[in-house]
Design an enzyme around this catalytic site. Structure first.
Site, PDB file in Angstrom:
ATOM      1  N   ASP A 107      36.094 -56.653  76.224  1.00  0.00           N
ATOM      2  CA  ASP A 107      35.635 -55.914  75.389  1.00  0.00           C
ATOM      3  C   ASP A 107      35.403 -56.808  73.842  1.00  0.00           C
ATOM      4  O   ASP A 107      36.173 -57.754  73.850  1.00  0.00           O
ATOM      5  CB  ASP A 107      36.339 -54.636  75.115  1.00  0.00           C
TER       6      ASP A 107
ATOM      7  N   ASP B 130      34.622 -55.526  70.114  1.00  0.00           N
ATOM      8  CA  ASP B 130      35.325 -55.034  68.851  1.00  0.00           C
ATOM      9  C   ASP B 130      36.502 -54.336  69.251  1.00  0.00           C
ATOM     10  O   ASP B 130      36.605 -53.360  70.092  1.00  0.00           O
ATOM     11  CB  ASP B 130      34.284 -53.988  68.175  1.00  0.00           C
TER      12      ASP B 130
ATOM     13  N   THR C 216      30.815 -54.754  76.430  1.00  0.00           N
ATOM     14  CA  THR C 216      30.766 -54.431  74.816  1.00  0.00           C
ATOM     15  C   THR C 216      29.627 -53.055  74.643  1.00  0.00           C
ATOM     16  O   THR C 216      28.598 -53.001  75.357  1.00  0.00           O
ATOM     17  CB  THR C 216      30.415 -55.573  74.044  1.00  0.00           C
ATOM     18  N   GLY C 217      29.972 -52.446  73.493  1.00  0.00           N
ATOM     19  CA  GLY C 217      28.813 -51.431  73.118  1.00  0.00           C
ATOM     20  C   GLY C 217      28.078 -52.083  72.380  1.00  0.00           C
ATOM     21  O   GLY C 217      26.978 -51.285  71.990  1.00  0.00           O
TER      22      GLY C 217
ATOM     23  N   LYS D 277      30.736 -48.952  81.370  1.00  0.00           N
ATOM     24  CA  LYS D 277      31.114 -50.420  81.490  1.00  0.00           C
ATOM     25  C   LYS D 277      31.832 -50.296  82.898  1.00  0.00           C
ATOM     26  O   LYS D 277      31.480 -51.756  83.405  1.00  0.00           O
ATOM     27  CB  LYS D 277      32.233 -50.682  80.533  1.00  0.00           C
TER      28      LYS D 277
ATOM     29  N   ASN E 271      35.699 -45.823  75.796  1.00  0.00           N
ATOM     30  CA  ASN E 271      34.512 -46.448  76.434  1.00  0.00           C
ATOM     31  C   ASN E 271      35.053 -47.625  77.473  1.00  0.00           C
ATOM     32  O   ASN E 271      34.135 -48.074  78.098  1.00  0.00           O
ATOM     33  CB  ASN E 271      33.458 -46.911  75.363  1.00  0.00           C
TER      34      ASN E 271
END
Length: 266
Positions: free
Chosen positions: A9, A11, A43-44, A193, A219
């Protein structure tokens, strides 16, 4: 166990709270990559503001972006897989966000749109600047030439608590995900994810037990539970730590470096 695929991931995990990648973590990732493991950012963020971190580290391969909604080749910028949303089904959600005065953006794999760039509040503009993004004005949905893969609502945490509780009771047309303290995402029901990481692993001929994943928020749970070894950051909520196999140091203490050193380089 030698892990062949390592999902990170960005952030709250790879980056510290100042949105910076430490030199120590960068060098450790490079060493793990040289040992033969494939690194994928999961990642988002969209590819346009996550691929630069791969380039900064000196990596090729893939980014799993938009919380699993689009997987993109770092070098060619080709979208190798994406989960397209039903845009007509999005209309009631967008209308509701507008009625509640909750800011939202609409994302294709490479582009982001908002109702009015000029009318964005200072804190909203600052948020996009922190994430190295500048959205464009939203066209009519029927004018989109590329699939919509994610819609994100942005507001104060207490506002989003109420929003999440409300729309989670609607007809289950989308994967509704709390992707950060100030974010709620809507995606295709199969987009996550974990699902995107599973597809990538299968494409690369890698077994789940050969996958290591590191994340810090709700997430990330699907990828932490898919991976043979799921590692939560110390700055994770308790539910995320409970879903993981191990816990490493926080994102401000080079937790990714510590985990890779322990499980990939020792």
């Amino acid at each position: 166990m030698k892990y062949k695929l390592i999902a990170l991931d960005v952030d709250g995990t790879l980056l510290n709270d100042n949105h910076e990648l430490s030199e120590r973590t960068k060098q450790t990732i490079q060493e793990v990559s040289r040992s033969g493991a494939e690194i994928v950012l999961c990642t988002g963020r969209g590819p346009q503001n996550s691929i630069p971190f791969m380039e900064q580290i000196g990596l090729t391969g893939y980014v799993i972006s938009h919380n699993g909604a689009a997987t993109v080749d770092v070098v060619t910028k080709e979208v190798v897989h994406q989960f397209a949303m039903d845009t007509q089904a999005l209309i009631p959600y967008m209308d509701y966000f507008r009625e509640q005065r909750i800011h939202f953006d609409v994302n294709t794999a490479f582009h982001m749109y908002v109702d009015s760039v000029e009318g964005m509040a200072v804190e909203v503009r600052s948020m996009y600047e922190n994430f190295l993004m500048l959205p464009a004005n939203l066209p009519q949905l029927q004018e989109f030439k590329e699939p919509v893969v994610k819609v994100t609502a942005f507001d104060h945490a207490d506002v989003l608590d109420k929003l999440y509780e409300e729309i989670a009771q609607w007809k289950p047309e989308f994967n509704i995900l709390r992707s950060g303290e100030y974010f709620v995402d809507l995606m295709h029901p199969d987009a996550s994810k974990g699902n995107a990481l599973k597809q990538l692993a299968e494409r690369r001929g890698i077994l789940p037990e050969e996958v290591l994943a590191i994340g810090n928020y709700f997430n990330d749970i699907t990828m932490l539970t898919f991976a043979g070894l799921g590692i939560a950051m110390d700055n994770s909520p308790l539910e995320v730590k409970a879903a993981a196999n191990e816990v490493t140091a926080s994102n401000n203490e080079d937790g990714v470096h510590e985990a890779l050193l322990k499980y990939c380089l020792s």
